[in-house]
Design a protein around this motif. Structure first.
Motif, PDB file in Angstrom:
ATOM      1  N   VAL A 160      15.011   3.628  -7.016  1.00 35.66           N
ATOM      2  CA  VAL A 160      14.158   2.484  -6.691  1.00 35.66           C
ATOM      3  C   VAL A 160      14.948   1.185  -6.778  1.00 35.66           C
ATOM      4  O   VAL A 160      14.657   0.203  -6.083  1.00 35.66           O
ATOM      5  CB  VAL A 160      12.929   2.445  -7.631  1.00 35.66           C
ATOM      6  N   TRP A 163      16.041  -0.870  -3.690  1.00 34.79           N
ATOM      7  CA  TRP A 163      14.874  -1.139  -2.872  1.00 34.79           C
ATOM      8  C   TRP A 163      15.187  -1.914  -1.593  1.00 34.79           C
ATOM      9  O   TRP A 163      14.699  -1.587  -0.504  1.00 34.79           O
ATOM     10  CB  TRP A 163      13.843  -1.906  -3.711  1.00 34.79           C
ATOM     11  N   ARG A 171      10.453   3.750   1.102  1.00 28.94           N
ATOM     12  CA  ARG A 171       9.681   2.861   0.228  1.00 28.94           C
ATOM     13  C   ARG A 171       8.240   3.374   0.080  1.00 28.94           C
ATOM     14  O   ARG A 171       7.687   3.403  -1.026  1.00 28.94           O
ATOM     15  CB  ARG A 171       9.660   1.449   0.790  1.00 28.94           C
ATOM     16  N   ALA A 186       8.455   1.017  -8.185  1.00 30.12           N
ATOM     17  CA  ALA A 186       8.349   0.612  -6.780  1.00 30.12           C
ATOM     18  C   ALA A 186       7.359  -0.537  -6.624  1.00 30.12           C
ATOM     19  O   ALA A 186       7.599  -1.485  -5.859  1.00 30.12           O
ATOM     20  CB  ALA A 186       7.927   1.812  -5.932  1.00 30.12           C
TER      21      ALA A 186
END
Length: 501
Positions: A160, A163, A171, A186
């Motif tokens: 994560v 990102w 995602r 997340a």
């Protein structure tokens, strides 16, 4: 617990002699095994941490009863990581922590990555306090790229963290992950992309959190106007000047800001309009003119018209290759540019093709030549040596570690005024014995140490150095040390290098 530095500082001369023996490339495996079994801790530290080891010695290290001895091997940068990870489930937390912390390597070197399956095992079983920044450097690029979709939840949690580079479908999967910890991580990243949340959490005083939000996160119009009207710190406007979400009208406004640092940062923005570029090209501040001279929208003719000065006080150092290579066309344009800073940017590219390597190796800019030497795996020997002689900034010594750095002809530098250059003579196999002996008396300690290890050192001088408090360690590591001296040092615990009279 006593540090490695203190262990070495407390070592007496006999122990330092044994430590030198442990580094000697000529000692047989049987001697290494005796040192591992019987030598004091400082010598075992050097043996296990500071050299590559035969398989039989590695086996003995893994089974060694002393925790510190195993921990030194866990941080050895010279052995294959597959050998170090035999300690992955060591019963001592101290050893496991050192394995996760990884080898101590001098910049710009980085430790070699651990096997992917071992990293996954460590992430799944080790305490979080062991898995800090140094551990991350031991993760392969391939595993880092695949972490976000890994079947192990703990690994996905690490993924994560990438990102900003993740695809939309990845995602979405993380936001719906079956593991609550992954989902929460997340969701935190999603919040950070919400300008309203940024506004609600922005500290009203200068601090690291405010700096991070102003530099990297999406900003509402209210936040931007608040910075312009009531900045909390002197750097606030300079920080939002590089924020990619800055409104176009604010970019125009800050291009005329009284602070040259703000104008210089605005000058680097790819969304800077042509009118603003033209104005900044004649800015009264030289740093602003230099910044806009690198703008990708300018033609070579426009760059030439800018009165910029090329800085020569920059550090020309090694940069790790990016995980995503630059566009080859853009690299070529930079390499062929008349702007030295663009050519410097190209010179640091590890994938530069041979024709551009040859072109930039003879560039008239020192920075271009040294950056090419520091970074390209095929930098020619002549360039590496020239760069070492001409560049005296940080990471100069890294040049001598490049694959093509020469050894022939270095004896000619034995009388050079620069001690780092004089030390090159100790790398040359053809350096005369008398010259090597003279260098062991050099005013510079690094030159003396290097000469003490040269195999051409005359035997009488080598024998004398075994009694020298400063150089005994290096002399014992000399590959020309006679076998009878090695065995005598081993028998006497380092207390008698000469035969009894």
């Amino acid at each position: 617990m006593v540090t490695p530095e203190q262990i070495w500082a407390d070592a007496d001369l006999p122990t330092r002699l044994l430590a030198g023996l442990a580094l000697n490339p000529s000692v047989p495996e049987s001697v290494l095994l005796r040192l591992l079994s019987d030598a004091p801790l400082a010598a075992r530290m050097v043996l296990c941490r500071d050299r590559a080891l035969p398989d039989a010695v590695v086996d003995a290290v893994i089974q060694h009863p002393d925790t510190r001895t195993r921990s030194f091997f866990a941080r050895n940068p010279h052995v294959d990581p597959a050998q170090r990870v035999r300690l992955v489930d060591d019963p001592a937390w101290f050893v496991r922590a050192h394995l996760a912390d990884g080898p101590r390597v001098a910049a710009p070197a980085r430790p070699r990555p651990l096997p992917d399956e071992v990293v996954v095992h460590m992430i799944s079983t080790y305490e979080d306090e062991f898995l800090g920044g140094p551990f991350y450097q031991q993760i392969s690029a391939g595993l880092r790229r695949s972490m976000a979709t890994h079947p192990v939840a703990n690994v996905r949690h690490w993924g994560v963290g990438e990102w900003r580079s993740l695809a939309p479908d990845t995602r979405a999967a993380l936001l719906a992950d079956p593991d609550a910890g992954v989902r929460e991580a997340a969701e935190r990243h999603v919040r950070c992309e919400d300008p309203t949340w940024v506004e609600s959490t922005l500290p009203d005083r200068p601090c690291h959190a405010r700096t991070d939000l102003l530099l990297h996160h999406p900003l509402t119009r209210a936040v931007v106007e608040g910075v312009l009207a009531r900045p909390a710190g002197e750097e606030d406007k300079a920080m939002i000047a590089v924020n990619p979400t800055l409104p176009p009208d604010t970019v125009v406004l800050l291009a005329a800001d009284p602070d040259p640092e703000v104008r210089a940062r605005i000058a680097r923005r790819t969304d800077l309009g042509p009118a603003e570029r033209r104005t900044l090209m004649t800015d009264p501040d030289p740093d602003v003119r230099l910044a806009v001279s690198l703008h990708p929208a300018l033609s070579e003719e426009e760059r030439v018209r800018i009165d910029y000065q090329v800085p020569m006080d920059h550090f020309f150092v090694h940069h790790p290759a990016p995980e995503r290579p630059r566009d080859p066309g853009a690299v070529r344009r930079d390499a062929l540019s008349r702007h030295p800073l663009l050519r410097r940017r190209a010179a640091g590219d590890h994938l530069l093709p041979p024709d551009l390597v040859a072109r930039l190796a003879s560039d008239d800019d020192l920075g271009v030549r040294v950056l090419l030497a520091q970074n390209h795996p095929d930098a020619p020997a002549s360039l590496l040596l020239r760069s070492f002689l001409e560049y005296t900034g940080p990471e100069r010594s890294h040049l001598t570690t490049r694959p093509n750095f020469p050894t022939d002809g270095l004896a000619a530098f034995a009388g050079h005024e620069d001690p780092e250059v004089r030390a090159l003579a100790a790398r040359a196999p053809e350096t005369e014995p008398a010259t090597v002996a003279r260098l062991t008396r050099d005013p510079d300690p690094a030159v003396r140490a290097a000469a003490a290890r040269h195999p051409n050192l005359p035997q009488p001088r080598l024998a004398a150095l075994l009694d020298d408090e400063e150089l005994a360690h290096h002399a014992a590591a000399n590959a020309a040390l006679p076998p009878d001296v090695m065995h005598r040092l081993l028998r006497t615990g380092g207390r008698r290098a000469r035969p009894p009279e």
